[in-house]
Design an enzyme around this catalytic site. Structure first.
Site, mmCIF file in Angstrom:
data_model
loop_
_atom_site.group_PDB
_atom_site.id
_atom_site.type_symbol
_atom_site.label_atom_id
_atom_site.label_comp_id
_atom_site.label_asym_id
_atom_site.label_seq_id
_atom_site.Cartn_x
_atom_site.Cartn_y
_atom_site.Cartn_z
ATOM 1 N N TYR A 27 1.130 -1.046 -0.373
ATOM 2 C CA TYR A 27 -0.319 -0.129 0.313
ATOM 3 C C TYR A 27 0.384 0.932 -0.229
ATOM 4 O O TYR A 27 0.763 2.276 -0.805
ATOM 5 C CB TYR A 27 -1.045 -0.360 1.014
ATOM 6 C CG TYR A 27 -1.491 1.167 1.230
ATOM 7 C CD1 TYR A 27 -2.369 1.972 0.399
ATOM 8 C CD2 TYR A 27 -1.606 1.913 2.687
ATOM 9 C CE1 TYR A 27 -2.999 2.975 0.540
ATOM 10 C CE2 TYR A 27 -1.599 3.009 3.143
ATOM 11 C CZ TYR A 27 -2.827 4.066 1.896
ATOM 12 O OH TYR A 27 -2.649 5.038 2.098
ATOM 13 N N SER A 109 -3.583 14.725 5.794
ATOM 14 C CA SER A 109 -4.731 14.624 4.762
ATOM 15 C C SER A 109 -6.067 14.645 5.291
ATOM 16 O O SER A 109 -6.307 14.927 6.133
ATOM 17 C CB SER A 109 -4.028 13.047 4.318
ATOM 18 O OG SER A 109 -5.465 12.348 3.633
ATOM 19 N N TYR A 132 -9.858 16.331 0.329
ATOM 20 C CA TYR A 132 -10.333 15.793 -0.806
ATOM 21 C C TYR A 132 -11.863 16.228 -1.565
ATOM 22 O O TYR A 132 -12.582 16.022 -0.163
ATOM 23 C CB TYR A 132 -10.612 14.526 -0.652
ATOM 24 C CG TYR A 132 -8.746 13.551 -0.373
ATOM 25 C CD1 TYR A 132 -8.888 14.066 -1.814
ATOM 26 C CD2 TYR A 132 -8.952 12.735 0.088
ATOM 27 C CE1 TYR A 132 -7.710 12.713 -2.561
ATOM 28 C CE2 TYR A 132 -7.121 11.714 -0.742
ATOM 29 C CZ TYR A 132 -7.120 12.217 -1.821
ATOM 30 O OH TYR A 132 -5.613 11.534 -1.569
ATOM 31 N N THR A 158 -6.921 18.146 -3.533
ATOM 32 C CA THR A 158 -6.429 17.776 -4.673
ATOM 33 C C THR A 158 -7.225 17.240 -5.586
ATOM 34 O O THR A 158 -7.813 16.742 -5.694
ATOM 35 C CB THR A 158 -6.282 16.181 -3.824
ATOM 36 O OG1 THR A 158 -4.943 16.577 -2.535
ATOM 37 C CG2 THR A 158 -4.753 15.220 -4.477
ATOM 38 N N LYS A 255 -3.144 20.890 -5.363
ATOM 39 C CA LYS A 255 -2.422 19.663 -5.886
ATOM 40 C C LYS A 255 -3.284 18.183 -6.382
ATOM 41 O O LYS A 255 -3.830 18.250 -7.255
ATOM 42 C CB LYS A 255 -2.385 19.185 -4.763
ATOM 43 C CG LYS A 255 -1.396 17.736 -4.777
ATOM 44 C CD LYS A 255 -0.912 17.050 -2.997
ATOM 45 C CE LYS A 255 -0.221 15.880 -2.926
ATOM 46 N NZ LYS A 255 -1.258 14.675 -2.937
ATOM 47 N N HIS A 279 0.291 12.375 -7.869
ATOM 48 C CA HIS A 279 0.304 11.627 -6.354
ATOM 49 C C HIS A 279 1.134 10.538 -6.436
ATOM 50 O O HIS A 279 0.490 9.087 -6.035
ATOM 51 C CB HIS A 279 -1.404 10.959 -7.340
ATOM 52 C CG HIS A 279 -1.890 10.999 -5.935
ATOM 53 N ND1 HIS A 279 -3.074 12.086 -5.841
ATOM 54 C CD2 HIS A 279 -2.591 9.961 -4.927
ATOM 55 C CE1 HIS A 279 -3.625 11.558 -4.414
ATOM 56 N NE2 HIS A 279 -3.236 10.392 -3.548
ATOM 57 N N ARG A 282 0.733 6.960 -7.959
ATOM 58 C CA ARG A 282 -0.137 5.680 -7.876
ATOM 59 C C ARG A 282 -1.944 6.431 -8.101
ATOM 60 O O ARG A 282 -3.010 5.584 -8.272
ATOM 61 C CB ARG A 282 -1.002 6.269 -6.348
ATOM 62 C CG ARG A 282 0.408 5.604 -5.507
ATOM 63 C CD ARG A 282 0.238 6.421 -3.751
ATOM 64 N NE ARG A 282 -0.441 6.150 -3.504
ATOM 65 C CZ ARG A 282 -0.080 5.112 -2.200
ATOM 66 N NH1 ARG A 282 1.020 4.665 -3.069
ATOM 67 N NH2 ARG A 282 -1.248 4.231 -1.526
ATOM 68 N N GLY A 312 8.708 10.799 -6.207
ATOM 69 C CA GLY A 312 10.400 10.370 -6.273
ATOM 70 C C GLY A 312 10.826 11.001 -6.358
ATOM 71 O O GLY A 312 12.669 10.230 -6.118
HETATM 72 C C1 LIG Z 1 0.409 6.079 1.830
HETATM 73 C C2 LIG Z 1 0.486 7.293 0.434
HETATM 74 C C3 LIG Z 1 -1.307 7.357 0.794
HETATM 75 C C4 LIG Z 1 -1.771 9.113 0.122
HETATM 76 N N1 LIG Z 1 -2.051 9.851 0.401
HETATM 77 C C5 LIG Z 1 -2.826 10.716 0.383
HETATM 78 C C6 LIG Z 1 -3.859 11.528 0.304
HETATM 79 O O1 LIG Z 1 -4.157 11.354 0.845
HETATM 80 N N2 LIG Z 1 -3.839 13.266 -0.538
HETATM 81 C C7 LIG Z 1 -3.177 13.539 -1.083
HETATM 82 O O2 LIG Z 1 -3.469 14.107 -1.601
HETATM 83 N N3 LIG Z 1 -1.943 12.405 -1.347
HETATM 84 C C8 LIG Z 1 -1.891 11.503 -0.941
HETATM 85 N N4 LIG Z 1 -0.752 10.695 -1.670
HETATM 86 C C9 LIG Z 1 0.605 11.616 -2.568
HETATM 87 C C10 LIG Z 1 1.061 11.965 -2.285
HETATM 88 O O3 LIG Z 1 0.573 13.058 -1.181
HETATM 89 C C11 LIG Z 1 2.565 12.850 -3.142
HETATM 90 O O4 LIG Z 1 1.703 12.814 -3.927
HETATM 91 C C12 LIG Z 1 3.180 10.904 -3.519
HETATM 92 O O5 LIG Z 1 3.679 10.041 -2.229
HETATM 93 C C13 LIG Z 1 4.421 11.840 -3.451
HETATM 94 O O6 LIG Z 1 5.472 10.732 -4.583
HETATM 95 P P1 LIG Z 1 6.432 9.824 -3.461
HETATM 96 O O7 LIG Z 1 5.869 9.011 -2.489
HETATM 97 O O8 LIG Z 1 7.075 8.514 -4.859
HETATM 98 O O9 LIG Z 1 7.937 10.712 -3.279
HETATM 99 C C14 LIG Z 1 -0.962 9.449 -1.103
HETATM 100 C C15 LIG Z 1 0.439 8.789 -0.983
HETATM 101 C C16 LIG Z 1 1.546 7.617 -0.631
HETATM 102 C C17 LIG Z 1 2.194 6.551 -1.123
#
Ligand SMILES: Cc1cc2nc3c(=O)[nH]c(=O)nc-3n(C[C@H](O)[C@H](O)[C@H](O)COP(=O)(O)O)c2cc1C
Length: 397
Positions: A27, A109, A132, A158, A255, A279, A282, A312
């Site tokens: 996850y 978040s 969100y 976001t 975002k 994101h 993801r 990254g």
């Molecule tokens: C486990 C996980 C949960 C995340 N949950 C959110 C979230 O709740 N809201 C959001 O805007 N982005 C979420 N993101 C995205 C992160 O804010 C961010 O954009 C992203 O992780 C950046 O990439 P990196 O993990 O390679 O640094 C999530 C990312 C991960 C890995």
């Protein structure tokens, strides 16, 4: 290896992988579909070479940055991540306190596991809130009013997740903001006793304290998963964003922007900043790496908007490259989650100290005294879609 001995973010990732059940690590780590964008976010940094200037005579480094009127000791915020309580108990507080300990920012978040009020009370640092736009406008209003009442000045909306990304690791693991008790999941938990004892047996299923008031009483992760499936608001549009702008008087950031055209629309909608983000790979697999998208966004909107970037970032040199290509600051996702999963607040603090030291060292090696000194002349980019081009610097294309 102990947390204190971790020399790099990769070391913390190894510790996290060891401590977490495979389903939970997936996850954290995974991206959508073929994970092309997830990998591209990393390889984009490898295509950028740093260009040093020697003998500039600076003996001290100053990493401070002002973002939307708020001062940070370094140009870094821990970005918003939902369900962090699955990695460590009181995860949101651990993340926020670790950020404050080094003068970085923290973004809470919407589906955090700790209420904004509790995080704000426990953390002396700067907290931003990420919204969100789930449910109805009344829900958004309630959340942003709560954030404002806690002293949050900056709101991030976001916009890249109006439908759920197809995260195939989670689908295979039957994990969707919830853990199902399949035989494999049970075995996975039993074979990771440190995680089982500190997270699962001590705290049980993490709850979603910011939005629990919109869910039926006693709602757990499964109810949230159903809520987000049914109430995600796929039709959210620029006019909805305009409505949020009318109801939030502080700085507003969008975002999930990847193009200059959308950055210009954001500026027209009255927002103050954008996070160039996919994101963390993801959501839309096949989307451009954020570092590749950044220069065009910054060139188009940099005068009107504060441009931040994420995706990254695992090295201090990545932060410096992002700033050289037009970002004013960066958000961290997995880098600090690895620290969290490896060792709670101490692990997050270790991740931030590693990155801060690396940024400082890179500034010294490229001849800069301050973050503001970093500019496009400090990077050369291999590839046609970049500011300047030159091949032969270890590009992996
Ligand atoms: C486990 C996980 C949960 C995340 N949950 C959110 C979230 O709740 N809201 C959001 O805007 N982005 C979420 N993101 C995205 C992160 O804010 C961010 O954009 C992203 O992780 C950046 O990439 P990196 O993990 O390679 O640094 C999530 C990312 C991960 C890995």
């Amino acid at each position: 290896m102990r947390i204190a001995d971790a020399a790099s973010i990769e070391d913390l990732a190894r510790l996290a992988r060891k401590r977490l059940p495979r389903i939970v690590f997936d996850y954290l780590e995974g991206g959508s579909e073929d994970e092309v964008t997830l990998r591209a976010n990393r390889t984009a940094f490898a295509r950028v070479c740093l260009v040093p200037e020697v003998l500039t005579g600076h003996s001290r480094r100053d990493l401070r940055a002002t973002l939307l009127g708020q001062q940070f000791a370094l140009p870094v915020l821990i970005g918003p991540t939902g369900l962090s309580g699955i990695f460590w108990p009181d995860a949101d507080v651990a993340l926020a306190r670790a950020a404050a300990s080094v003068g970085a920012g923290f973004v809470l978040s919407t589906p955090a596991n700790t209420a904004i009020e509790r995080v704000a009370a426990a953390c002396p640092g700067t907290i931003w809130f990420q919204l969100y736009p789930w449910g109805e406008r009344a829900h958004w209003l309630r959340l942003i009013e709560r954030a404002g009442a806690c002293g949050v000045r900056t709101l991030i909306v976001t916009v890249d997740s109006l439908v759920a990304g197809k995260r195939e690791r989670d689908l295979r693991n039957r994990f969707a903001h919830e853990v199902r008790y399949t035989p494999r999941a049970i075995w996975d938990g039993l074979t990771h006793p440190r995680w089982l004892a500190t997270v699962w047996l001590r705290r049980g299923v993490p709850h979603f304290e910011n939005i629990s008031e919109f869910l039926p009483p006693g709602a757990d992760a499964r109810t949230l998963a159903e809520f987000t499936r049914a109430r995600r608001n796929a039709g959210f549009s620029w006019s909805d964003l305009g409505w949020i702008r009318e109801h939030w008087s502080g700085p507003l950031i969008v975002k999930g922007i990847l193009t200059a055209a959308d950055a210009a629309r954001a500026a027209d909608a009255g927002v103050n900043g954008v996070v160039v983000s996919n994101h963390g790979g993801r959501q839309l697999d096949g989307a451009q790496a954020t570092l590749d998208a950044l220069p065009a966004v910054a060139a188009k909107a940099g005068h009107a908007l504060t441009v931040l970037v994420d995706g990254g970032i695992r090295r201090g040199s990545d932060v410096v490259k992002a700033i050289a290509l037009g970002a004013r600051g960066v958000l961290l996702g997995r880098a600090t989650l690895y620290g969290l999963a490896a060792g709670g607040e101490a692990g997050v603090a270790r991740a931030l100290v590693i990155l801060r030291d690396e940024i400082e060292r890179v500034l010294a090696l490229i001849g800069c005294a301050t973050i503001a000194d970093v500019s496009a002349r400090h990077v050369e980019v291999a590839g046609a879609h970049t500011l300047r081009t030159r091949t032969g610097c270890g590009a992996d294309e």
